[in-house]
Write an enzyme that holds these catalytic residues in place. Structure first.
Site, short mmCIF file in Angstrom:
data_model
loop_
_atom_site.label_atom_id
_atom_site.label_comp_id
_atom_site.label_asym_id
_atom_site.label_seq_id
_atom_site.Cartn_x
_atom_site.Cartn_y
_atom_site.Cartn_z
N GLU A 73 -11.96 -8.61 -6.98
CA GLU A 73 -11.31 -8.33 -5.59
C GLU A 73 -12.27 -8.92 -4.35
O GLU A 73 -12.49 -8.29 -2.96
CB GLU A 73 -11.70 -6.96 -5.57
CG GLU A 73 -10.89 -6.14 -6.80
CD GLU A 73 -10.20 -4.77 -6.16
OE1 GLU A 73 -10.63 -4.52 -5.51
OE2 GLU A 73 -10.20 -3.87 -7.76
N GLU A 93 -12.75 1.95 -10.43
CA GLU A 93 -13.49 3.18 -9.72
C GLU A 93 -14.89 4.83 -9.78
O GLU A 93 -13.93 6.22 -9.18
CB GLU A 93 -12.83 3.29 -8.23
CG GLU A 93 -12.94 2.18 -7.53
CD GLU A 93 -11.88 1.64 -5.97
OE1 GLU A 93 -11.71 2.78 -5.55
OE2 GLU A 93 -11.43 0.61 -6.44
O1 9MR Z 1 -4.66 -4.18 -1.53
C1 9MR Z 1 -4.46 -3.01 -1.95
C2 9MR Z 1 -3.21 -2.42 -1.12
O2 9MR Z 1 -2.93 -3.30 -0.52
C3 9MR Z 1 -3.21 -0.75 -1.55
O3 9MR Z 1 -2.61 -0.51 0.16
C4 9MR Z 1 -4.37 -0.09 -1.91
C5 9MR Z 1 -3.96 1.41 -1.68
O4 9MR Z 1 -3.12 1.53 -3.53
O5 9MR Z 1 -5.08 -0.94 -2.41
C6 9MR Z 1 -5.49 -2.32 -2.71
O6 9MR Z 1 -6.24 -2.42 -3.39
C7 9MR Z 1 -7.47 -1.84 -3.98
C8 9MR Z 1 -7.60 -2.14 -5.15
O7 9MR Z 1 -6.57 -2.16 -6.25
C9 9MR Z 1 -8.70 -1.32 -5.67
N1 9MR Z 1 -10.07 -1.45 -5.28
C10 9MR Z 1 -10.37 -1.65 -3.78
C11 9MR Z 1 -8.54 -2.48 -2.98
C12 9MR Z 1 -8.69 -2.29 -2.12
O8 9MR Z 1 -7.78 -1.09 -1.16
#
Ligand code: 9MR
Length: 369
Positions: free
Chosen positions: A264, A159
């Site tokens: 994702e 990102e």
């Molecule tokens: O699904 C993840 C959630 O449990 C966490 O709280 C969050 C912050 O670390 O991240 C979420 O996963 C993210 C991923 O790592 C990167 N792309 C966006 C995803 C959704 O926020």
């Protein structure tokens, strides 16, 4: 009379047993998708430690690839300069290996959930470019060395490009400028020359983001750096993304010389409050935006399933270039989308429902209906 009845019943039963087929073995997701692309899932620590036995069972039965939802993020795995929490990541890798899965690492360099110590010295002053580069290298090297030969590939940078294609003004960017991305890829390749390396981002169907990421891929390649695939996160909703634009991005990445990983996948079944997946977004709870707290009405479920079927038909169309399709969680109750950007909603975004039942569209696909 009675005798005749028994003879008749016996004949009917034996006829049935001759014509009746043995029940067909259940087709799993990995059976069906196995020769097209890897079918992966993000697992949380309850699944990798098998405390969530039902969730772990679904993962083992249906998926042939896993990615760590949270336990490898820098804040979790490397909370202070001298502290490493390897326990959860070690277990995640072991879980994947023991079940014959392709293990993917997520994520090495991300502005969000990044340990704050990365950017400051012991007096709280912002570090120099040289210090940050050394810290990035140490962080990346420690992880890739530990899991060399066991983790197939990594989301190296996550990102970093905004929706308009410009660079996100993160601390990494502020201190190092554009150079932080090639530096991360270089360090990763040096630490494990066999590991596949990916750039990963959301809202990839937006033309600005697409152009920015394609430009980045070309620039990394022009610098002689390894990049195997771009991860299209694919956090979707009932009205986004535009599939024509989504396909354009898949094609643009293929044209740029990388494979495409769907990394994702999930799809809101309730109104989308925030587009993209910026973890920082927050909205106050509103009951209107949580319309199905008990169950998803059939009419809405039908639309969701039809749309997901369309998504998978795109993946099958580009299967020669799509290396992996990973869904962001096992069952609806596990999804981050129940709490983002509005806490406490009931969403239905994944491939299995809260009873661990596979969604109808997917049953249709794998049973070729
Ligand atoms: O699904 C993840 C959630 O449990 C966490 O709280 C969050 C912050 O670390 O991240 C979420 O996963 C993210 C991923 O790592 C990167 N792309 C966006 C995803 C959704 O926020």
């Amino acid at each position: 009379m009675i005798k005749r009845f028994f003879i008749g019943a016996f004949c009917a039963a034996s006829l049935l047993s001759c014509t009746q087929k043995a029940p067909e073995a259940e087709v799993t997701l990995k059976d069906y998708f196995g020769d097209k692309f890897l079918i992966g899932v993000a697992v949380n620590v309850d699944q990798s430690w098998e405390r969530d036995t039902l969730g772990a069972a679904i993962v083992k039965k249906h998926f042939n690839s896993v990615v760590a939802e949270n336990c490898m993020k820098s804040e979790e795995i490397h909370p202070t300069p001298f502290t490493w929490n390897w326990g959860d990541a070690d277990q995640f890798v072991k879980f994947g290996e023991e079940n014959g899965m392709t293990v993917i690492g997520h994520c090495l360099i991300w502005h969000s959930q990044c340990s704050p110590w990365f950017f400051t010295d012991e007096n709280g002053k912002q570090v120099s470019a040289e210090v940050l580069k050394a810290r990035m290298r140490d962080h990346i090297t420690a992880i890739l060395t530990r899991y060399r030969g066991r983790i197939k590939g990594y989301d190296v940078v996550n990102e970093a490009i905004l929706d308009d294609g410009s660079y996100r003004n993160s601390k990494f960017y502020e201190i190092l400028g554009e150079e932080f991305i090639p530096w991360a890829f270089k360090c990763a390749h040096e630490a494990d020359p066999d590991a596949e390396l990916y750039y990963n981002d959301y809202s990839m169907a937006l033309p600005g983001k697409r152009e920015g990421v394609v430009k980045l891929v070309k620039s990394l390649k022009a610098q002689g750096l390894r990049i195997d695939a771009v991860g299209m996160q694919s956090h979707m909703g009932m009205e986004h993304p535009d599939f024509v634009e989504y396909e354009k991005t898949i094609q643009a990445l293929i044209d740029a010389g990388v494979e495409v990983a769907i990394t994702e996948l999930d799809m809101d079944a309730i109104p989308t409050v925030s587009f993209g997946a910026s973890v920082e977004d927050e909205a106050a709870y509103s009951a209107q935006m949580n319309p199905y707290p008990e169950a998803l009405p059939d009419s809405v479920s039908q639309i969701w399933n039809d749309r997901m079927k369309q998504v998978f038909s795109i993946y099958e169309k580009y299967q020669d270039h799509i290396c992996r399709v990973t869904v962001w969680g096992v069952q609806d109750g596990d999804s981050w989308k129940n709490d983002w950007p509005m806490k406490g909603r009931t969403n239905y975004p994944l491939l299995f429902d809260r009873n661990y039942e596979m969604k109808p569209f997917l049953k249709d696909i794998i049973n070729k209906k």
